[in-house]
Write a protein that holds these residues in place. Structure first.
Motif, short mmCIF file in Angstrom:
data_model
loop_
_atom_site.label_atom_id
_atom_site.label_comp_id
_atom_site.label_asym_id
_atom_site.label_seq_id
_atom_site.Cartn_x
_atom_site.Cartn_y
_atom_site.Cartn_z
N GLU A 197 -37.61 -40.56 37.53
CA GLU A 197 -37.90 -39.15 37.31
C GLU A 197 -39.18 -38.98 36.51
OE1 GLU A 197 -34.63 -37.07 35.62
OE2 GLU A 197 -33.25 -37.57 37.24
N LEU A 198 -39.83 -37.85 36.73
CA LEU A 198 -41.02 -37.54 35.95
C LEU A 198 -40.58 -37.20 34.53
CD1 LEU A 198 -43.00 -35.30 38.48
CD2 LEU A 198 -43.06 -37.77 38.20
N PRO A 199 -41.09 -37.92 33.54
CA PRO A 199 -40.61 -37.69 32.17
C PRO A 199 -41.07 -36.33 31.63
CG PRO A 199 -42.47 -39.19 32.14
CD PRO A 199 -42.14 -38.95 33.59
N PRO A 200 -40.19 -35.59 30.97
CA PRO A 200 -40.62 -34.32 30.37
C PRO A 200 -41.70 -34.51 29.31
CG PRO A 200 -38.40 -34.92 29.66
CD PRO A 200 -38.76 -35.86 30.76
N GLU A 201 -41.81 -35.74 28.78
CA GLU A 201 -42.83 -36.02 27.76
C GLU A 201 -44.24 -35.91 28.30
OE1 GLU A 201 -39.06 -37.99 26.49
OE2 GLU A 201 -40.21 -37.88 28.36
N VAL A 202 -44.40 -35.82 29.62
CA VAL A 202 -45.75 -35.66 30.18
C VAL A 202 -46.40 -34.40 29.63
CG1 VAL A 202 -45.08 -34.33 32.23
CG2 VAL A 202 -47.08 -35.83 32.32
N SER A 203 -45.59 -33.43 29.22
CA SER A 203 -46.14 -32.17 28.70
C SER A 203 -46.83 -32.36 27.36
CB SER A 203 -45.02 -31.14 28.55
OG SER A 203 -44.06 -31.58 27.59
N LYS A 204 -46.60 -33.51 26.70
CA LYS A 204 -47.24 -33.76 25.42
C LYS A 204 -48.66 -34.29 25.60
CE LYS A 204 -43.48 -32.54 23.38
NZ LYS A 204 -43.40 -31.19 22.77
N ALA A 205 -49.00 -34.69 26.80
CA ALA A 205 -50.38 -35.12 27.09
C ALA A 205 -51.20 -33.87 27.40
CB ALA A 205 -50.41 -36.10 28.26
N LEU A 206 -51.48 -33.10 26.38
CA LEU A 206 -52.01 -31.75 26.53
C LEU A 206 -53.41 -31.71 27.10
CD1 LEU A 206 -50.67 -30.13 23.24
CD2 LEU A 206 -49.78 -29.85 25.55
N ALA A 207 -54.13 -32.83 27.12
CA ALA A 207 -55.50 -32.83 27.63
C ALA A 207 -55.56 -33.03 29.14
CB ALA A 207 -56.32 -33.92 26.94
N LEU A 208 -54.39 -33.19 29.79
CA LEU A 208 -54.39 -33.48 31.22
C LEU A 208 -55.07 -32.38 32.02
CD1 LEU A 208 -50.90 -35.09 31.89
CD2 LEU A 208 -53.11 -36.03 32.58
N VAL A 209 -55.99 -32.81 32.87
CA VAL A 209 -56.70 -31.91 33.77
C VAL A 209 -56.29 -32.17 35.22
CG1 VAL A 209 -58.99 -31.33 34.68
CG2 VAL A 209 -58.68 -31.66 32.24
N ALA A 210 -55.97 -33.41 35.55
CA ALA A 210 -55.61 -33.75 36.93
C ALA A 210 -54.46 -34.75 36.93
CB ALA A 210 -56.82 -34.32 37.66
N ILE A 211 -53.45 -34.47 37.74
CA ILE A 211 -52.32 -35.38 37.96
C ILE A 211 -52.19 -35.61 39.45
CG2 ILE A 211 -49.83 -35.68 37.78
CD1 ILE A 211 -49.82 -33.91 35.33
N ASP A 212 -52.24 -36.86 39.87
CA ASP A 212 -52.01 -37.20 41.28
C ASP A 212 -51.00 -38.34 41.34
OD1 ASP A 212 -51.99 -37.74 43.96
OD2 ASP A 212 -54.17 -37.83 44.19
N LEU A 213 -49.77 -37.98 41.70
CA LEU A 213 -48.68 -38.95 41.82
C LEU A 213 -48.19 -39.00 43.25
CD1 LEU A 213 -46.67 -38.00 38.58
CD2 LEU A 213 -48.45 -39.73 38.84
N SER A 214 -49.01 -38.58 44.18
CA SER A 214 -48.61 -38.47 45.58
C SER A 214 -48.33 -39.84 46.19
CB SER A 214 -49.69 -37.75 46.38
OG SER A 214 -50.93 -38.43 46.27
N TYR A 215 -47.54 -39.84 47.27
CA TYR A 215 -47.22 -41.05 48.03
C TYR A 215 -46.60 -42.13 47.14
CZ TYR A 215 -50.00 -38.91 51.73
OH TYR A 215 -50.49 -38.05 52.69
N ASN A 216 -45.52 -41.73 46.47
CA ASN A 216 -44.72 -42.66 45.68
C ASN A 216 -43.25 -42.42 45.99
OD1 ASN A 216 -46.24 -44.48 43.65
ND2 ASN A 216 -47.33 -42.52 43.46
N GLN A 217 -42.38 -42.82 45.09
CA GLN A 217 -40.94 -42.66 45.31
C GLN A 217 -40.28 -41.94 44.13
OE1 GLN A 217 -39.39 -46.60 46.19
NE2 GLN A 217 -41.04 -47.02 47.63
N PHE A 218 -41.02 -41.04 43.52
CA PHE A 218 -40.47 -40.28 42.41
C PHE A 218 -39.35 -39.36 42.91
CE2 PHE A 218 -44.77 -41.15 40.70
CZ PHE A 218 -44.38 -41.81 39.53
N SER A 219 -38.32 -39.20 42.08
CA SER A 219 -37.18 -38.38 42.45
C SER A 219 -36.83 -37.46 41.28
CB SER A 219 -35.98 -39.28 42.81
OG SER A 219 -35.66 -40.12 41.71
N GLY A 220 -35.76 -36.69 41.48
CA GLY A 220 -35.36 -35.77 40.43
C GLY A 220 -36.20 -34.50 40.44
#
Length: 980
Positions: free
Chosen positions: A446-469
């Motif tokens: 699952e995508l961790p909710p803690e990702v929201s603490k990386a406040l400087a994020l401008v781009a996220i690309d997690l495409s073509y994986n097996q993430f669930s939830g």
């Protein structure tokens, strides 16, 4: 005492007296000269001249050194912020002057012929200033040992012949001046005492002469950024004392000469961006190397194993060559290793594990090779890392947990590998992380909710994986997030409504998942959203009307379970295919969909309200109810606007009143909806047409109930910052190719901007949606030149440069004669004097037009506008949109064009078929300018002033061939990659 002795004594006394009188007169003259110099620099607001007082001895003046006899020997006023033109006529009257150092100031004007009168000079430094014109003949200054005139704005031809008399010259530095092109000056190779030679970036062309081997005392040789060609001469091997050798950005060919390994004192070697080939075997003897930069050449073979034993090597860049085999596994083991870039080669084997052993490494760039094995666990503890890029390899195994949470990391790029495991909760520590690219792996969990603490994020690309939830609801905390790609995973649950808090989002792709529930209404509140793909999911419910307010270049909601009416404003050709595979949808305008049963086009909320009151009533009653309710809303809205107190700020002579404008802000005059407000067409009583942008203030706490229900209020719009930016920018601008702002009309609750009205819409409309009104080449060329002139004015003609930050074809409007106007300054930035050069830290722009440096530095400058304009030029030539499925995954028009310029026929093939054969050659000339504008490195892009000149030169009567090599320079031939 004899008479003879007395006579001799008197004569000696008279001699001393006359000498003292002579020295006193000399000192008096030199005092006056220095006071004259002080007068010339009166504009310099510094205290260096406080000690230059007539009551002081000149030898006590700041910056003055005297000989034993009191005469002036040296003047050193370097790095003192001096302003003005140096009075060389006065300075060179100092007969004993041996050193004159005026470098690193703000001096300007021409260096006069008087300089040649400083005949005793041994040291002359005029470097790092702002002079103009050519350098005078310096032949008379034959005692010179140190000559520094670098980076001072000199032009014309350097007086190389002057060097023939300077046989004692030790240091010669005249680089970074726009001299006239010249072959390598033979006078230089005769200066056998030289130990410092700086000739970079001063228009030297041709081959490096064999005579360079005569300069055996050289410790520094810099010839970069010129037009040198041919091979590196083997005589270079004679320079055994060489410490630094700079050859980057030339056109050198051939192999490293035999004997190059004799340069065993060499610490810094940079031959990047040439056409050098062969192997690197000659470098295996250079054990003192600290920095080796050979990026963008044609080197092949293996990286010498000896590199792993170099005890001083700190920086290594071999990017974009043809190297094969493994890297030495001991690389960086012995040193405070800092930087490696071996990207875009054919390297194999594992990643060396010890490059961060001493905890100093900042950048690890190894993308696009054939590396195998796991990511070494040691890098999870490399807290100094700012960039970690290993994408497009064959790496496997679980990503070390600590990688995700490195505290100084800006970019994590591990895409296109075979990596496994989850994104760990450590990502909460990645406070500097701006770009996360892990696409095309086998990552899961699952995508961790803690990702929201990386406040400087401008781009996220997690495409073509097996993430669930589910997608974490905390994602709304990422206020700077501009791109979110989650397509082709196994995500489920609903799209969190909190995504509407990500105000900087411009690109969202969640296609091919198992997402369900309704499309969040909050997506319609994203002010700069440009691309939205939610296709191939299980979303249900109605399409939110709020999406109608977005300015989308791409919308794909296909293959879901959506129902209800397709909003009318989305029923346009640009979105053909966007709703396919949703059998429950209906439309009055979109072909292939069943027609909706009711012609009463009201919002979902209003329809619900009506149904509550009309169940069991006749259709006529329903229709009348809709009619009267709509009229009532318009009446309330009109009344609420007029009730406000309005403040009018005119920027031109006005031929209308505020009441005329207010009376026209009604639904039937609505002609467009944008990210910052609705746009209305106003026709005045005198027949004049205006365009009015209506912006509701997001911070107003006094919006009336009647107003909140009006369909004219975009939820996300606001006075700040878009309104303030647009007014500040346009109010002071007067240019025929920039849209005219007549006035602003503001109240407590909303604001109006009144513009000239442009009859023919935007360039985007004419190129991509109105094919029945296709533009011929003459019109396209004139639009290109006019738009370029508008941007040139913004960059060069204003008091401070204006960066538009959203240059695109939809922001280039056309009048009745198809003359272009640059428009929509809602993201514009006036460069402040306090900023470094002309860059700004922003989160803005439109997908397909954004310059690539944004992904690395998150900064834009005027060169970012140049890149975006280059994309517009490509649209004009090809007729294609910046983003199209044909380009392929992660590609845009720039990469597509540059993949097609490998031959004349393929280039002709990408020219828009609507352009007649007669003009296709001219179109290609403009395409080459577009490639220059979209060069990957900002420094290599032309200024808009240069772009205007090139476009004019490429006009019908001035077809000048321009072709671009891989370094972004103009070359002969058809064209090249243009650094994309």
């Amino acid at each position: 005492m004899s008479a003879a002795k007395t006579c001799r004594k008197n004569l000696h006394f008279l001699y001393l007296l006359s000498l003292i009188c002579l020295l006193t007169a000399t000192n008096s003259d030199e005092l006056q000269i220095l006071l004259n110099i002080k007068t010339e620099f009166q504009k310099s607001k510094i205290n260096v001249f406080d000690s230059w007082d007539p009551n002081n001895s000149v030898c006590n003046f700041t910056g003055i050194t005297c000989n034993a006899d009191g005469s002036i020997k040296e003047i050193d006023l370097s790095k003192n912020r001096l302003v003005g033109a140096p009075p060389f006529d006065s300075i060179c009257q100092l007969q004993s002057l041996e050193k004159l150092s005026l470098g690193s100031n703000f001096l300007h004007g021409r260096v006069t012929e008087d300089l040649k009168n400083c005949v005793r000079l041994q040291y002359l430094d005029l470097g790092n200033n702002f002079f103009s014109g050519s350098i005078p003949d310096l032949s008379s200054i034959g005692r010179l040992q140190f000559l520094y005139m670098n980076k001072s704005g000199f032009s014309g031809t350097f007086p190389w012949n002057s060097l023939e008399n300077m046989t004692s010259l030790v240091a010669l530095s005249v680089g970074d001046n726009p001299f006239d092109p010249t072959p390598f000056p033979t006078e230089v190779v005769k200066l056998k005492q030289l130990n410092w030679l700086y000739l970079s970036n001063c228009s030297i062309e041709g081959q490096i002469p064999a005579g360079i081997g005569n300069l055996t005392e050289l410790i520094n040789l810099e010839l970069a950024l010129n037009h040198l060609s041919g091979k590196i001469p083997p005589e270079i091997a004679k320079l055994r004392k060489l410490w630094q050798f700079e050859l980057y950005d030339n056109d050198l060919t051939g192999k490293l000469p035999v004997g190059f390994g004799n340069l065993t004192s060499l610490e810094m070697f940079d031959a990047s961006r040439n056409y050098l080939e062969g192997d690197l075997s000659e470098l295996r003897f250079l054990t003192q190397l600290v920095s080796l930069q050979l990026l963008k050449n044609e080197f092949s073979g293996q990286v010498p194993a000896e590199f792993g034993d170099f005890e001083r090597l700190v920086n290594l860049s071999l990017y974009k060559n043809k190297l094969t085999g493994p890297l030495p596994q001991t690389l960086g083991l012995w040193t405070d290793f800092n930087f490696i870039d071996v990207s875009e080669n054919f390297l194999t084997g594992p990643i060396p594990p010890n490059m961060c052993k001493n905890g100093k490494m900042t950048e690890l760039l190894m993308l696009q090779n054939k590396f195998t094995g796991e990511i070494p666990a040691s890098y999870a503890n490399c807290t100094t890392l700012t960039r970690f890029r290993v994408s497009n390899n064959s790496l496997s195994g679980v990503v070390p947990s600590g990688i995700w949470g490195l505290p100084n990391i800006n970019i994590i790029d591990i895409a296109l590998n075979d990596l496994e495991g989850p994104i760990s909760s450590d990502i909460k520590n990645a406070k500097a992380l701006g770009q996360l690219n892990a696409a095309n792996n086998r990552l899961s969990g699952e995508l961790p909710p803690e990702v929201s603490k990386a406040l400087a994020l401008v781009a996220i690309d997690l495409s073509y994986n097996q993430f669930s939830g589910e997608i974490p609801t905390t994602i709304g905390e990422l206020k700077q997030l501009g791109r979110l790609h989650l397509q082709y995973n196994m995500l489920s649950g609903t799209i969190p409504n909190s995504i509407g808090s990500c105000d900087s989002l411009s690109d969202v792709n969640m296609a091919h998942n198992s997402l369900s529930g309704p499309i969040p209404l909050s997506l319609g509140s994203l002010p700069i959203l440009n691309s939205l793909n939610l296709s191939e999911n299980q979303l249900f419910g109605r399409i939110p009307v709020s999406l109608s307010s977005l300015r989308l270049n791409l919308l794909d909601l296909s293959n879901n379970r959506l129902t209800g009416t397709i909003p009318e404003s989305l029923s346009i050709k640009a979105y053909n295919g966007s709703f396919a595979g949703n059998n429950g949808l209906c439309s009055q305008n979109v072909k292939y969909f069943r027609r909706c049963s009711s012609n009463c086009r009201v919002s979902r909320e209003l329809r619900t309200l009506i149904i509550c009151f009309t169940v069991g009533s006749f259709a006529l009653v329903v229709s009348l109810g809709c009619f009267f309710y709509s009229r009532k809303r318009e009446k309330n809205h009109d009344r609420s606007l007029k009730e406000d107190s309005w403040d009018v700020k005119p920027f031109h002579l006005l031929s209308f009143t505020e009441d005329e404008i207010l009376d026209s802000i009604k639904q039937e005059n609505l002609i467009g909806k944008g990210g910052s407000g609705n746009v209305y067409k106003v026709v005045l009583a005198n027949g004049e047409k205006l365009a009015v942008k209506h912006i509701w203030n997001i911070d107003s706490g006094s919006q009336r109930k009647t107003r909140s229900s009006t369909p004219m209020q975009p939820k996300h719009a606001g006075k700040s910052p878009e309104f303030d930016a647009e007014v500040q920018t346009l109010a002071s601008i007067r240019h025929v190719n920039v849209v005219k702002l007549y006035c602003s009309i503001t109240s407590e609750d909303s604001s109006l901007l009144v513009y000239e009205y442009l009859e023919n819409g935007s360039l985007w409309d004419r190129l991509h949606t109105c094919m029945e009104m296709a533009l011929d080449w003459e019109a396209r060329y004139e639009i290109a030149v006019g738009a370029a002139k508008g941007l040139e004015y913004l960059h060069h003609g204003c008091e401070r440069p204006v960066i538009h930050r959203d240059v695109k074809s939809s922001n280039i409007l056309l009048d009745e004669f198809l003359k272009p106007r640059i428009a929509d300054f809602g993201l514009a930035k006036i460069v402040q004097a306090t900023l470094s050069k002309d860059s700004v830290h922003i989160i803005a722009g439109t997908l397909g037009y954004i310059a690539p440096e944004y992904g690395y530095t998150y900064k834009v400058n005027v060169k970012s506008d140049v890149y975006s304009f280059g994309v517009v030029l490509m649209e004009l030539v090809t007729g294609r949109r910046p983003i199209e499925p044909e380009y392929g995954e992660n590609k845009d028009i720039v990469k597509w064009v540059c993949s097609k310029v490998n031959g004349r026929e393929s280039v002709l093939g990408i020219v828009d078929s609507n352009i007649s054969e007669t003009y296709k050659e001219e179109a290609i000339k403009v395409l080459k300018i577009a490639i220059l504008c979209t060069t990957r490195l900002p420094a290599l892009r032309p200024s808009m002033r240069s772009v205007v000149q090139m476009l004019e030169d490429a006009g019908p009567s001035k077809l000048v061939g321009i072709s671009v090599g891989r370094d972004g320079r103009k070359k002969e031939g058809l064209g090249g990659e243009g650094e994309v």
